[in-house]
Design an enzyme around this catalytic site. Structure first.
Site, PDB file in Angstrom:
ATOM      1  N   HIS A 178       9.895   5.883 -58.860  1.00  0.00           N
ATOM      2  CA  HIS A 178       8.923   4.868 -59.095  1.00  0.00           C
ATOM      3  C   HIS A 178       9.476   3.808 -59.023  1.00  0.00           C
ATOM      4  CE1 HIS A 178       5.388   7.760 -59.179  1.00  0.00           C
ATOM      5  NE2 HIS A 178       5.380   7.189 -58.531  1.00  0.00           N
TER       6      HIS A 178
ATOM      7  N   LYS B 153      -7.716  13.908 -57.669  1.00  0.00           N
ATOM      8  CA  LYS B 153      -7.347  13.832 -58.483  1.00  0.00           C
ATOM      9  C   LYS B 153      -7.713  14.002 -60.622  1.00  0.00           C
ATOM     10  CE  LYS B 153      -2.702  12.699 -56.193  1.00  0.00           C
ATOM     11  NZ  LYS B 153      -1.928  11.647 -55.809  1.00  0.00           N
TER      12      LYS B 153
ATOM     13  N   ARG C 256       9.213   9.438 -49.223  1.00  0.00           N
ATOM     14  CA  ARG C 256      10.306   9.930 -49.862  1.00  0.00           C
ATOM     15  C   ARG C 256      10.480  10.963 -48.772  1.00  0.00           C
ATOM     16  NH1 ARG C 256       6.770  11.879 -54.744  1.00  0.00           N
ATOM     17  NH2 ARG C 256       5.591  11.998 -53.312  1.00  0.00           N
TER      18      ARG C 256
ATOM     19  N   SER D 117       5.447  13.622 -59.256  1.00  0.00           N
ATOM     20  CA  SER D 117       5.182  13.395 -60.525  1.00  0.00           C
ATOM     21  C   SER D 117       4.847  14.730 -60.873  1.00  0.00           C
ATOM     22  CB  SER D 117       3.509  12.299 -60.604  1.00  0.00           C
ATOM     23  OG  SER D 117       3.890  11.559 -60.492  1.00  0.00           O
TER      24      SER D 117
END
Ligand code: PNS
Length: 165
Positions: free
Chosen positions: A17, A41, A90, A128
């Site tokens: 990040h 989440k 990514r 994460s």
């Protein structure tokens, strides 16, 4: 003045990040890193903890602000009068999710532009979720997150394993 918003859960912020934030801060005059309360989440860290960890990680970047919001991203963008969204991409595994999210946001507001940035290749594997999993089992996360985030993760899992959380 060209401004952009980088939204995300940042639970917690990783070096991946930070790399995206540094790149975006070079392209835009102002960048808001916006922490989102994602009802889908259950975050490990509170909104305040996540925002504090980001602030500490980006304090060397003078044109970066840290904020938080709940609700729709398009509403937040409207409120801030910003139409550019930054997302990191990514690997191909991110594509479906990002593609769906980008087109959904554009459907909600046709003026929204989503700019995808690539992080340095050494962070392409980093998430994460993985960092939390490694930390929860006492594994080494050095080099994946800034030292103060590593500290926060160690503290969180130390407290939770002693049963006080
Ligand atoms: O870091 P994440 O969890 O991949 O970020 C996803 C996030 C928070 C950017 C996304 O879920 C979001 O924008 N949430 C706000 C709610 C919203 O606008 N949903 C509709 C568009 S997908």
């Amino acid at each position: 003045m060209r401004a952009a918003v980088y939204p995300g859960s940042f639970d917690p912020i990783t070096y991946g990040h930070v790399d995206i934030i540094e790149r975006a801060s070079r392209i835009f005059d102002k960048l808001i890193v916006a922490v989102v309360t994602n009802p889908a989440k259950k975050p490990l860290f509170s909104m305040e903890e996540r925002m504090d960890m980001i602030r500490e990680s980006v304090k060397h970047l003078k044109n970066v602000e840290v904020d938080g919001f709940d609700g729709l991203l398009v509403n937040y963008l409207r409120e801030k009068k910003i139409e550019v969204v930054i997302r990191g991409m990514r690997a191909i595994t991110d594509f479906d999710y990002e593609f769906q999210m980008a087109l959904t946001n554009r459907k909600l507001n046709k003026n929204v532009e989503i700019v995808f940035l690539l992080s340095d290749s050494k962070y392409l594997y980093l998430t994460s979720r993985m960092v939390k999993e490694i930390a929860s089992f006492g594994g080494c996360i050095r080099g994946m997150v800034p030292p103060h985030v590593e500290e926060m993760l160690l503290k969180k899992f130390r407290v939770s394993s002693s049963g006080s959380l």
